[in-house]
Design an enzyme around this catalytic site. Structure first.
Site, PDB file in Angstrom:
ATOM      1  N   LYS A  13       0.837  -1.217   0.000  1.00  0.00           N
ATOM      2  CA  LYS A  13       0.000   0.000   0.000  1.00  0.00           C
ATOM      3  C   LYS A  13       0.869   1.263   0.000  1.00  0.00           C
ATOM      4  O   LYS A  13       0.663   2.174  -0.796  1.00  0.00           O
ATOM      5  CB  LYS A  13      -0.935   0.013   1.234  1.00  0.00           C
ATOM      6  CG  LYS A  13      -1.899  -1.170   1.264  1.00  0.00           C
ATOM      7  CD  LYS A  13      -2.830  -1.110   2.457  1.00  0.00           C
ATOM      8  CE  LYS A  13      -2.170  -1.272   3.810  1.00  0.00           C
ATOM      9  NZ  LYS A  13      -1.509  -2.570   4.034  1.00  0.00           N
ATOM     10  N   ARG A  88     -10.096   0.412   8.440  1.00  0.00           N
ATOM     11  CA  ARG A  88      -9.662  -0.967   8.654  1.00  0.00           C
ATOM     12  C   ARG A  88     -10.748  -1.807   9.312  1.00  0.00           C
ATOM     13  O   ARG A  88     -10.538  -2.988   9.567  1.00  0.00           O
ATOM     14  CB  ARG A  88      -8.443  -0.956   9.572  1.00  0.00           C
ATOM     15  CG  ARG A  88      -7.142  -1.166   8.865  1.00  0.00           C
ATOM     16  CD  ARG A  88      -6.062  -1.121   9.922  1.00  0.00           C
ATOM     17  NE  ARG A  88      -4.884  -1.791   9.488  1.00  0.00           N
ATOM     18  CZ  ARG A  88      -3.842  -1.161   8.965  1.00  0.00           C
ATOM     19  NH1 ARG A  88      -3.867   0.131   8.777  1.00  0.00           N
ATOM     20  NH2 ARG A  88      -2.777  -1.838   8.622  1.00  0.00           N
ATOM     21  N   ARG A 127      11.800  -5.705   5.266  1.00  0.00           N
ATOM     22  CA  ARG A 127      11.622  -4.246   5.276  1.00  0.00           C
ATOM     23  C   ARG A 127      12.490  -3.604   6.366  1.00  0.00           C
ATOM     24  O   ARG A 127      12.628  -4.129   7.460  1.00  0.00           O
ATOM     25  CB  ARG A 127      10.152  -3.903   5.527  1.00  0.00           C
ATOM     26  CG  ARG A 127       9.930  -2.395   5.609  1.00  0.00           C
ATOM     27  CD  ARG A 127       8.501  -2.015   5.485  1.00  0.00           C
ATOM     28  NE  ARG A 127       7.661  -2.594   6.517  1.00  0.00           N
ATOM     29  CZ  ARG A 127       6.333  -2.461   6.556  1.00  0.00           C
ATOM     30  NH1 ARG A 127       5.723  -1.785   5.608  1.00  0.00           N
ATOM     31  NH2 ARG A 127       5.643  -3.012   7.514  1.00  0.00           N
ATOM     32  N   ARG A 171      -0.971  -9.563  12.986  1.00  0.00           N
ATOM     33  CA  ARG A 171      -1.520  -8.529  12.086  1.00  0.00           C
ATOM     34  C   ARG A 171      -2.352  -9.166  10.976  1.00  0.00           C
ATOM     35  O   ARG A 171      -3.399  -8.647  10.604  1.00  0.00           O
ATOM     36  CB  ARG A 171      -0.374  -7.706  11.482  1.00  0.00           C
ATOM     37  CG  ARG A 171       0.258  -6.763  12.495  1.00  0.00           C
ATOM     38  CD  ARG A 171       1.620  -6.275  12.048  1.00  0.00           C
ATOM     39  NE  ARG A 171       1.573  -5.422  10.889  1.00  0.00           N
ATOM     40  CZ  ARG A 171       2.627  -5.165  10.111  1.00  0.00           C
ATOM     41  NH1 ARG A 171       3.800  -5.699  10.381  1.00  0.00           N
ATOM     42  NH2 ARG A 171       2.502  -4.360   9.090  1.00  0.00           N
TER      43      ARG A 171
HETATM   44  P1  AP5 Z   1       4.776  -1.605   1.890  1.00  0.00           P
HETATM   45  O1  AP5 Z   1       4.474  -0.766   0.715  1.00  0.00           O
HETATM   46  O2  AP5 Z   1       5.455  -0.987   3.067  1.00  0.00           O
HETATM   47  O3  AP5 Z   1       3.457  -2.405   2.330  1.00  0.00           O
HETATM   48  P2  AP5 Z   1       2.212  -1.902   3.150  1.00  0.00           P
HETATM   49  O4  AP5 Z   1       1.014  -2.594   2.590  1.00  0.00           O
HETATM   50  O5  AP5 Z   1       2.174  -0.410   3.206  1.00  0.00           O
HETATM   51  O6  AP5 Z   1       2.596  -2.549   4.534  1.00  0.00           O
HETATM   52  P3  AP5 Z   1       2.411  -2.028   6.001  1.00  0.00           P
HETATM   53  O7  AP5 Z   1       3.057  -3.087   6.855  1.00  0.00           O
HETATM   54  O8  AP5 Z   1       2.926  -0.629   6.180  1.00  0.00           O
HETATM   55  O9  AP5 Z   1       0.897  -2.065   6.130  1.00  0.00           O
HETATM   56  P4  AP5 Z   1       0.088  -2.204   7.396  1.00  0.00           P
HETATM   57  O10 AP5 Z   1      -1.256  -1.950   6.872  1.00  0.00           O
HETATM   58  O11 AP5 Z   1       0.252  -3.453   8.164  1.00  0.00           O
HETATM   59  O12 AP5 Z   1       0.755  -1.138   8.375  1.00  0.00           O
HETATM   60  P5  AP5 Z   1       0.426   0.360   8.693  1.00  0.00           P
HETATM   61  O13 AP5 Z   1       1.704   1.076   8.713  1.00  0.00           O
HETATM   62  O14 AP5 Z   1      -0.701   0.887   7.870  1.00  0.00           O
HETATM   63  O15 AP5 Z   1       5.658  -2.850   1.362  1.00  0.00           O
HETATM   64  C1  AP5 Z   1       6.200  -3.763   2.280  1.00  0.00           C
HETATM   65  C2  AP5 Z   1       7.654  -4.078   1.874  1.00  0.00           C
HETATM   66  O16 AP5 Z   1       7.646  -4.744   0.614  1.00  0.00           O
HETATM   67  C3  AP5 Z   1       8.536  -2.825   1.694  1.00  0.00           C
HETATM   68  O17 AP5 Z   1       9.831  -3.136   2.180  1.00  0.00           O
HETATM   69  C4  AP5 Z   1       8.576  -2.620   0.167  1.00  0.00           C
HETATM   70  O18 AP5 Z   1       9.774  -1.990  -0.241  1.00  0.00           O
HETATM   71  C5  AP5 Z   1       8.466  -4.052  -0.339  1.00  0.00           C
HETATM   72  N1  AP5 Z   1       7.765  -4.169  -1.613  1.00  0.00           N
HETATM   73  C6  AP5 Z   1       6.605  -3.575  -1.988  1.00  0.00           C
HETATM   74  N2  AP5 Z   1       6.262  -3.939  -3.241  1.00  0.00           N
HETATM   75  C7  AP5 Z   1       7.237  -4.804  -3.672  1.00  0.00           C
HETATM   76  C8  AP5 Z   1       7.456  -5.531  -4.891  1.00  0.00           C
HETATM   77  N3  AP5 Z   1       6.624  -5.448  -5.927  1.00  0.00           N
HETATM   78  N4  AP5 Z   1       8.525  -6.326  -4.986  1.00  0.00           N
HETATM   79  C9  AP5 Z   1       9.393  -6.413  -3.935  1.00  0.00           C
HETATM   80  N5  AP5 Z   1       9.268  -5.744  -2.767  1.00  0.00           N
HETATM   81  C10 AP5 Z   1       8.185  -4.950  -2.643  1.00  0.00           C
HETATM   82  O19 AP5 Z   1      -0.168   0.213  10.172  1.00  0.00           O
HETATM   83  C11 AP5 Z   1       0.661  -0.207  11.237  1.00  0.00           C
HETATM   84  C12 AP5 Z   1      -0.176  -0.444  12.464  1.00  0.00           C
HETATM   85  O20 AP5 Z   1      -0.860   0.755  12.844  1.00  0.00           O
HETATM   86  C13 AP5 Z   1      -1.304  -1.474  12.327  1.00  0.00           C
HETATM   87  O21 AP5 Z   1      -0.843  -2.800  12.512  1.00  0.00           O
HETATM   88  C14 AP5 Z   1      -2.239  -1.032  13.462  1.00  0.00           C
HETATM   89  O22 AP5 Z   1      -1.735  -1.435  14.716  1.00  0.00           O
HETATM   90  C15 AP5 Z   1      -2.142   0.479  13.375  1.00  0.00           C
HETATM   91  N6  AP5 Z   1      -3.174   1.040  12.480  1.00  0.00           N
HETATM   92  C16 AP5 Z   1      -2.949   1.636  11.269  1.00  0.00           C
HETATM   93  N7  AP5 Z   1      -4.112   2.021  10.721  1.00  0.00           N
HETATM   94  C17 AP5 Z   1      -5.095   1.658  11.601  1.00  0.00           C
HETATM   95  C18 AP5 Z   1      -6.504   1.754  11.584  1.00  0.00           C
HETATM   96  N8  AP5 Z   1      -7.155   2.320  10.554  1.00  0.00           N
HETATM   97  N9  AP5 Z   1      -7.194   1.269  12.636  1.00  0.00           N
HETATM   98  C19 AP5 Z   1      -6.551   0.725  13.692  1.00  0.00           C
HETATM   99  N10 AP5 Z   1      -5.225   0.580  13.767  1.00  0.00           N
HETATM  100  C20 AP5 Z   1      -4.486   1.044  12.725  1.00  0.00           C
END
Ligand code: AP5
Length: 223
Positions: A13, A88, A127, A171
């Protein structure tokens, strides 16, 4: 155009969002980034959210919704809002509908990123993040020039506390139980498009751009 990116942890994302902002000048709203900023700054919100995030659990709905409602009070910039990680839960989705209605706009499109569990685990375990500026890297697909050092600011690169294998499992369970039901919620509203988010970043950015172009042709883009 207001868009939500939906997908499991590590589906790409944040990576896709960076390209879509460059292409379309969207305003970016990432709940994960806002929480992590508050944790770094040790604000009351950050202190409250950190225990949930480090355990791989969702931050309670009322805290997350209040944070987004507050954020949306700021003047709008860009051609629309790109939401990453919000909503979410169905409760958050209903709250977002109400907030956008109050702003006299609506959600035009939800892009659902589809990836396998194996891909998620591989991407997340490799990552790395800069402790100082927050820039993201990947040991396999996006390494820094000097190992463990940020190219941009020279800060140390670390693994996110919630990217450890046992927390990734938690997660993914929360995604399955709380977030996946949003696929049906948005399918019913006929604004959901699923794209294959495997393969190269260029390939999936193109698939998302094609989906946005299709939505534009169907008249969903009202700048
Ligand atoms: P990346 O782009 O970072 O993936 P992502 O989907 O953004 O992953 P996140 O782990 O950030 O998502 P998430 O939803 O769990 O966490 P968030 O920060 O929102 O890609 C991942 C890796 O893969 C990177 O290293 C990238 O370089 C690599 N990559 C990407 N594409 C690739 C490709 N094609 N080939 C090779 N490599 C590739 O949330 C964190 C925490 O916050 C949650 O767990 C929760 O506790 C809290 N939180 C956030 N939002 C809410 C909400 N709305 N409600 C309640 N709690 C929340």
């Amino acid at each position: 155009m207001n868009i939500v990116l939906l997908g499991p942890p590590g589906s790409g994302k944040g990576t896709l969002a960076a390209d879509l902002i460059r292409l379309y000048n969207f305003e970016y709203v990432s709940t994960g980034d806002i929480f992590r900023h508050n944790i770094r700054e040790k604000t009351p919100l950050g202190l409250n959210a950190s225990e949930y995030i480090h355990a791989g659990q969702l931050v309670p709905d009322h805290v997350t919704i209040a944070m987004i409602a507050d954020h949306l009070k700021q003047p709008r910039t860009g051609s629309g809002i790109l939401f990453d990680g919000f909503p979410r839960t169905v409760v958050q989705a209903e709250a977002l509908d109400r907030m956008l209605m109050q702003m006299q706009t609506e959600l035009h499109m939800v892009i659902n990123l589809v990836v396998s569990k194996e891909t998620v685990v591989e991407r997340l375990s490799n990552r790395r993040l800069c402790v100082d500026c927050g820039r993201g890297y990947n040991l396999v697909s996006l390494p820094s020039k000097v190992p463990d050092i940020c190219d941009q600011c020279g800060g140390d690169l670390i693994q996110r506390a919630d990217d450890r294998p046992e927390t990734i499992r938690t997660r993914l369970e929360h995604y399955r139980d709380s977030t996946k039901p949003l696929i049906a919620y948005y399918q019913e509203k006929a604004i959901l498009t699923s794209i294959d988010n495997e393969g190269s970043i260029e390939a999936y950015t193109q698939r998302a751009a094609d989906a946005i172009a299709k939505a534009q042709r169907m008249g969903k883009w009202r700048p």
